[in-house]
Scaffold this active site. Sequence first.
Site, short mmCIF file in Angstrom:
data_model
loop_
_atom_site.label_atom_id
_atom_site.label_comp_id
_atom_site.label_asym_id
_atom_site.label_seq_id
_atom_site.Cartn_x
_atom_site.Cartn_y
_atom_site.Cartn_z
N ASN A 42 34.22 -47.12 90.31
CA ASN A 42 35.17 -47.29 89.41
C ASN A 42 34.90 -48.66 88.77
O ASN A 42 34.30 -49.70 89.22
CB ASN A 42 36.63 -47.58 90.27
CG ASN A 42 36.48 -48.21 91.47
OD1 ASN A 42 35.51 -48.73 92.33
ND2 ASN A 42 37.69 -48.55 91.91
N CYS A 53 37.87 -44.45 86.86
CA CYS A 53 37.60 -44.02 88.11
C CYS A 53 36.24 -43.72 88.55
O CYS A 53 35.73 -43.15 87.50
CB CYS A 53 38.71 -42.99 88.82
SG CYS A 53 40.45 -43.43 88.80
N GLU A 55 34.87 -41.03 89.82
CA GLU A 55 34.96 -39.70 89.48
C GLU A 55 34.46 -39.39 88.00
O GLU A 55 33.76 -38.60 87.57
CB GLU A 55 35.73 -38.69 90.06
CG GLU A 55 36.18 -38.93 91.25
CD GLU A 55 37.08 -39.84 91.81
OE1 GLU A 55 37.12 -40.89 91.32
OE2 GLU A 55 38.25 -39.61 92.62
N CYS A 88 42.46 -39.15 92.66
CA CYS A 88 43.64 -39.40 91.82
C CYS A 88 43.82 -37.99 91.08
O CYS A 88 43.00 -37.28 90.74
CB CYS A 88 43.86 -40.65 91.00
SG CYS A 88 42.78 -40.47 89.46
N CYS A 91 41.56 -37.53 87.80
CA CYS A 91 40.21 -37.22 88.26
C CYS A 91 40.13 -35.64 88.83
O CYS A 91 39.13 -35.12 88.59
CB CYS A 91 39.74 -38.03 89.38
SG CYS A 91 39.41 -39.80 89.06
N1 THU Z 1 40.31 -44.98 91.84
C1 THU Z 1 39.13 -44.19 91.80
O1 THU Z 1 37.97 -44.60 91.33
N2 THU Z 1 39.26 -43.00 91.90
C2 THU Z 1 40.27 -42.12 92.42
O2 THU Z 1 40.14 -41.10 92.60
C3 THU Z 1 41.21 -43.07 92.94
C4 THU Z 1 41.57 -44.38 92.51
C5 THU Z 1 40.15 -46.42 91.58
C6 THU Z 1 41.12 -46.89 90.25
C7 THU Z 1 41.03 -48.24 90.65
O3 THU Z 1 40.04 -48.94 90.18
C8 THU Z 1 41.17 -48.22 92.13
O4 THU Z 1 40.54 -47.07 92.73
C9 THU Z 1 42.78 -48.65 92.56
O5 THU Z 1 43.47 -47.42 92.33
#
Ligand code: THU
Length: 133
Positions: A42, A53, A55, A88, A91
């Site tokens: 991320n 994110c 993913e 999330c 993603c």
């Molecule tokens: N985040 C991800 O990289 N992937 C996800 O599926 C959930 C959230 C990151 C986004 C942000 O940088 C941090 O986690 C907090 O939300």
Amino acid sequence: MDKQVVFEELKKLKERAYVPYSHFKVACIIYLKNGEKIIGVNVENAAYNPTICAERAAVPQLVAQGYNKNDVELVALYTDSDKFGSPCGTCRQTLIEILDPNQKMWIFNKNDFVGEYTIGYFLPEGFTACDLA
Ligand code: THU
């Protein structure tokens, strides 16, 4: 694929995450059948909204490097969480667009392997290309 090896690779990769705001590191490795790996972490932004994110950092690389769902062996996701470490919603939509709903996905949190799932498990009845037909 050995779970401990994958866990170690994810923990090493997550240190590259750029997370000055949340301090929550996430790493995604897409293991290919040919032995290659596609990686993502991320990358946050002071304007918040442009944050990407892990993913959604990895999946476009898969496409850009000329691979598709048939080349993928395993998707592995690490989050710095004590809990499940769930992908999330945005993603999930990106994953199901490019990868097979039956694609194996391993989830790891900061402590351990959480479990083996599929992309489709995370987005049942998801909106996909066939809904546009
Ligand atoms: N985040 C991800 O990289 N992937 C996800 O599926 C959930 C959230 C990151 C986004 C942000 O940088 C941090 O986690 C907090 O939300």
